[in-house]
Design a protein around this motif. Structure first.
Motif, PDB file in Angstrom:
ATOM      1  N   ASP A  77      27.767  11.259  36.276  1.00 26.24           N
ATOM      2  CA  ASP A  77      28.375  12.272  35.421  1.00 26.24           C
ATOM      3  C   ASP A  77      27.318  13.125  34.727  1.00 26.24           C
ATOM      4  O   ASP A  77      27.588  14.247  34.320  1.00 26.24           O
ATOM      5  N   ARG A  78      26.125  12.554  34.620  1.00 25.27           N
ATOM      6  CA  ARG A  78      25.068  13.298  33.933  1.00 25.27           C
ATOM      7  C   ARG A  78      23.719  12.753  34.381  1.00 25.27           C
ATOM      8  O   ARG A  78      23.542  11.529  34.461  1.00 25.27           O
ATOM      9  N   VAL A  79      22.792  13.631  34.693  1.00 27.60           N
ATOM     10  CA  VAL A  79      21.414  13.239  35.022  1.00 27.60           C
ATOM     11  C   VAL A  79      20.503  14.076  34.144  1.00 27.60           C
ATOM     12  O   VAL A  79      20.659  15.301  34.083  1.00 27.60           O
ATOM     13  N   TYR A  80      19.592  13.427  33.435  1.00 29.17           N
ATOM     14  CA  TYR A  80      18.704  14.225  32.557  1.00 29.17           C
ATOM     15  C   TYR A  80      17.357  13.544  32.364  1.00 29.17           C
ATOM     16  O   TYR A  80      17.185  12.356  32.625  1.00 29.17           O
ATOM     17  N   LEU A  81      16.416  14.362  31.900  1.00 28.02           N
ATOM     18  CA  LEU A  81      15.081  13.855  31.590  1.00 28.02           C
ATOM     19  C   LEU A  81      14.967  13.722  30.070  1.00 28.02           C
ATOM     20  O   LEU A  81      15.419  14.590  29.337  1.00 28.02           O
ATOM     21  N   GLN A  82      14.393  12.612  29.649  1.00 29.11           N
ATOM     22  CA  GLN A  82      14.191  12.391  28.210  1.00 29.11           C
ATOM     23  C   GLN A  82      12.690  12.565  27.940  1.00 29.11           C
ATOM     24  O   GLN A  82      11.875  11.889  28.566  1.00 29.11           O
ATOM     25  N   ASP A  83      12.365  13.491  27.047  1.00 29.71           N
ATOM     26  CA  ASP A  83      10.943  13.783  26.781  1.00 29.71           C
ATOM     27  C   ASP A  83      10.211  12.569  26.203  1.00 29.71           C
ATOM     28  O   ASP A  83      10.719  11.922  25.283  1.00 29.71           O
ATOM     29  N   VAL A  84       9.051  12.308  26.749  1.00 35.33           N
ATOM     30  CA  VAL A  84       8.194  11.220  26.251  1.00 35.33           C
ATOM     31  C   VAL A  84       6.755  11.713  26.278  1.00 35.33           C
ATOM     32  O   VAL A  84       6.310  12.269  27.284  1.00 35.33           O
ATOM     33  N   ASP A  85       6.042  11.538  25.211  1.00 40.33           N
ATOM     34  CA  ASP A  85       4.610  11.849  25.204  1.00 40.33           C
ATOM     35  C   ASP A  85       3.836  10.570  25.472  1.00 40.33           C
ATOM     36  O   ASP A  85       4.076   9.546  24.834  1.00 40.33           O
ATOM     37  N   VAL A  86       2.915  10.629  26.422  1.00 39.56           N
ATOM     38  CA  VAL A  86       2.148   9.417  26.758  1.00 39.56           C
ATOM     39  C   VAL A  86       0.655   9.696  26.666  1.00 39.56           C
ATOM     40  O   VAL A  86       0.199  10.813  26.906  1.00 39.56           O
ATOM     41  N   PRO A  87      -0.103   8.653  26.339  1.00 42.57           N
ATOM     42  CA  PRO A  87      -1.561   8.785  26.387  1.00 42.57           C
ATOM     43  C   PRO A  87      -1.976   8.669  27.845  1.00 42.57           C
ATOM     44  O   PRO A  87      -1.481   7.798  28.563  1.00 42.57           O
TER      45      PRO A  87
END
Lengths: 460, 460
Positions: A77-87
């Motif tokens: 029903d929904r596909v999305y990217l969740q922002d993550v900051d990584v080192p």
């Protein structure tokens, strides 16, 4: 015929009907996953077309985009990217370690998170110990030396994860402790279950804030034995080390998420997935390509056989499990902020070997109930029989603190071969067996079905 | 405190003491087998220095002499060879199968026991069926044709042995049935658990006395699919076949036997072993190098940790399981003639993969008792949990008729990978994982210890 007997009889009938539909459902799941499952083909793409994918790298981002496209091809029903900051940590060119006197090369890999040596490398005498605590004996002598922690793997444990756990703290906190004592570099015997293994196994290390960091490397078991022999003959033997690894700043990237809306309880969420990143050697096949392609294929299997979930099933590919767990932290924070109801989580991050069962983070009563109700559905016919109280996976474990009542399942494949190839060049597609992987998909899909269908009946 | 409670308490105490010593014993067994076990190194010698070893061949005899020397190096009370006459079948030079119209080669292996084609080969049209019973439809049309039995493997079964068993009769009785109908050759889709397998899997076939024999070959799954496609396009497509295999007479050879005398009941015998012969392709690693090196290492493990058996433990390496079972017949006959007391048998002939448990030929009460008493010793710590009533191995099964009261244990390793490599060029040393094999050695040694120590307590 008295009332109690009648009541038991009707209970019996209702149990049978439910057990029968579970049996039929699992038969369909196994048939589909073993015959038409796609995890193995997805894994081939991930490993051969993309390859290894350390968080923050262009390949990790490529894996994100490919995963998103895989999910978008399915009726979520929904596909999305969740922002993550990584080192972002980069190994740089191949490391060097040489036993000076014989000019013999030793097989090494920088530990993830390690700084480089000064340009041109360093050369020094070596202090060998089994435990960091043994360094006390050497007092000021550690100053200016390379410390070599050479603790053999406990081969007697069938549960290789336990043998691994016995020694990971010396990998993670070793360099900082050695730096405190004035040591100039850290050599760590690889966490390998094989005594004849000539591949170094990388893995994360951590520097304590405010303590000078020193270069840290994993050395193969065979090279560790060679170095040990050389030091037995000549305690003053020197080793030359060179590496150019280091942190390259913060990089924006993503968790990949897909939701399949529940028909009865759309606001109650079952999370299923694993980490998408890998170390920067090999192809990240068992760690953790099988975890993401396998859990997605488990959900795909339920879709293909026409199942409609009661609760919302949310697939999460976490970014950065290997060196920062920023993805699962972000996932947990966002879920807490949105006051989501997380009823269960299933994680796969122990390889794609033959499925043996699940470790379960739940009350004793809930685990007993699972053993009585669900284990018999798996045991004889599908060879899956391990349903024990235990720890969640690393990623679910991160957000477990915010969601203490979420029942968490940690997929347990056979443990014999994992730590031969874990975090090495050997962790490639060819090390995965199709039937083993797809049998795991079937076990995970069956568990997901059972959780979705019967979690309401489970004691707290 | 009443009497019943006291009685229960004392039972509890005695059980704990016994369970504790079993636990300690198994800890020692596992530690030795996983750390210092030698099955893997023995297997390397058998597979790399000797290689495959069909009964009656010089290499089979070489394996006999090497096994005898291995046993003589251990503190057995007696090591001897038992004479066995076996029929010797020879494959001859590499077989040929060619799809005539395109001149495409098909990958084939003669089925064991098959006669050769006439010199110069044969060429004919092909009748494709899934089941031999489908041939009825073709009536007289089978005459002069090659019959191609193309029944796909049932991939949905985790228990691959069951999928194998579903189709072995078409391999063994197919050629004779086709010969009866006037067919001139038999092509049999390989019994492989992989749909992408391009290796042919050999195996035994039998001609019925008095029926003309015809050449019989196994064709790889990939080649079977190609042939199927060619026949879909052109039902008149022809295939050329050539092979020069055949029976080469009776050859004298041996079972290899070693006895470790019991301290309390020397006349009561526990047989443990597997078959020493293999098919004539690959290296006979999982089938059955792991079976003989593993069971011998299980006994060696008990010797090394200082155990003294109550009953006589007799290691038997049976000759000729693959194409005649003459070795186990001879063993059973001799034991019956000598009026031996055979209390138990343990057989290993299902590969050297991660141990899962044992199928048990015993009464329901005995199996229930084993599940209650022994399964808990294995399950959590050693990941071995399958103790089900079932069939003995092929060799023990042969002499079971003469010894109906012998409790028989059939070692069950993980079934996922076995039928990918069974009876093929792929069954080589490299396909065996050291930890998986040695973990199986530990499981078998533990079972042998428990049988020797507690069989008197087991209900009939």
């Amino acid at each position: 015929m008295n009332k109690i007997y009648l009541a038991l009889l009707s209970l019996g009938v209702s149990f049978s009907a439910s057990a029968q539909s579970d049996t039929t459902m699992m038969r369909d799941i196994y048939k589909h996953a073993l015959t038409h499952g796609q995890a193995y083909d997805d894994l081939r793409h991930l490993t051969k077309e993309i390859g290894n994918r350390i968080a923050g790298s262009p390949k990790a981002e490529q894996a994100v985009r490919w995963s998103e496209s895989l999910m978008k091809a399915l009726p979520f029903d929904r596909v999305y990217l969740q922002d993550v900051d990584v080192p972002y940590w980069d190994r740089g060119p191949a490391e060097k370690a040489i036993l000076t006197e014989s000019q013999e090369p030793l097989k090494v890999l920088a530990l993830g998170g390690s700084v480089g040596t000064p340009k041109g490398g360093i050369e020094a005498e070596v202090i060998e110990v089994e435990y960091l605590s043994d360094l006390k004996k050497f007092g000021g002598d550690v100053y200016g030396k390379i410390v070599f922690v050479n603790k053999p793997w406990d081969e007697s444990l069938v549960e290789t994860g336990m043998a691994y756990g016995l020694n990971t703290s010396q990998r993670s906190r070793g360099p900082a402790e050695v730096a405190k004592l004035g040591g100039i570099a850290y050599l760590f015997r690889s966490l390998s279950s094989s005594t004849r293994d000539d591949y170094p196994h990388t893995g994360g290390t951590r520097y304590t804030q405010g303590i000078d960091s020193i270069p840290a490397m994993a050395i193969s078991v065979v090279s560790a034995e060679r170095l040990h022999d050389a030091l037995q003959k000549n305690p003053k033997a020197k080793v030359f080390l060179e590496q150019q690894s280091g942190w390259k700043g913060i990089v924006p990237t993503h968790n990949v998420i897909a939701e399949w809306k529940g028909t009865e309880h759309p606001d109650q969420i079952i999370t299923i997935g694993g980490h998408i990143d890998s170390w920067d050697v090999g192809e990240g096949a068992h760690d953790n390509g099988t975890g993401i392609t396998g859990t997605l294929d488990a959900v795909r299997t339920l879709m293909k056989i026409g199942y409609k979930p009661k609760h919302t099933i949310r697939v999460v590919f976490y970014m950065n499990e290997e060196n920062g767990v920023q993805g699962s932290m972000k996932y947990g924070e966002a879920a807490a902020e949105n006051k989501e109801t997380m009823i269960a989580a299933i994680e796969s991050d122990a390889g794609g070997f033959a499925p043996r069962g699940f470790d379960i983070k739940a009350s004793r009563q809930a685990v007993d109930w699972i053993q009585q109700q669900w284990k018999p559905l798996f045991e004889e016919q599908y060879w899956v029989s391990r349903f024990l109280q235990g720890s969640p996976g690393v990623d679910s474990g991160i957000w477990a603190a915010q969601f203490p009542n979420t029942v968490m399942f940690n997929f347990r494949p056979d443990p014999h071969r994992y730590f031969d190839l874990h975090h090495t060049e050997k962790d490639v597609f060819e090390a995965v067996d199709r039937r083993e992987l797809q049998s795991g998909v079937a076990a995970i899909a069956s568990l997901l079905y059972l959780v979705d269908s019967h979690i309401g009946e489970m004691p707290q």
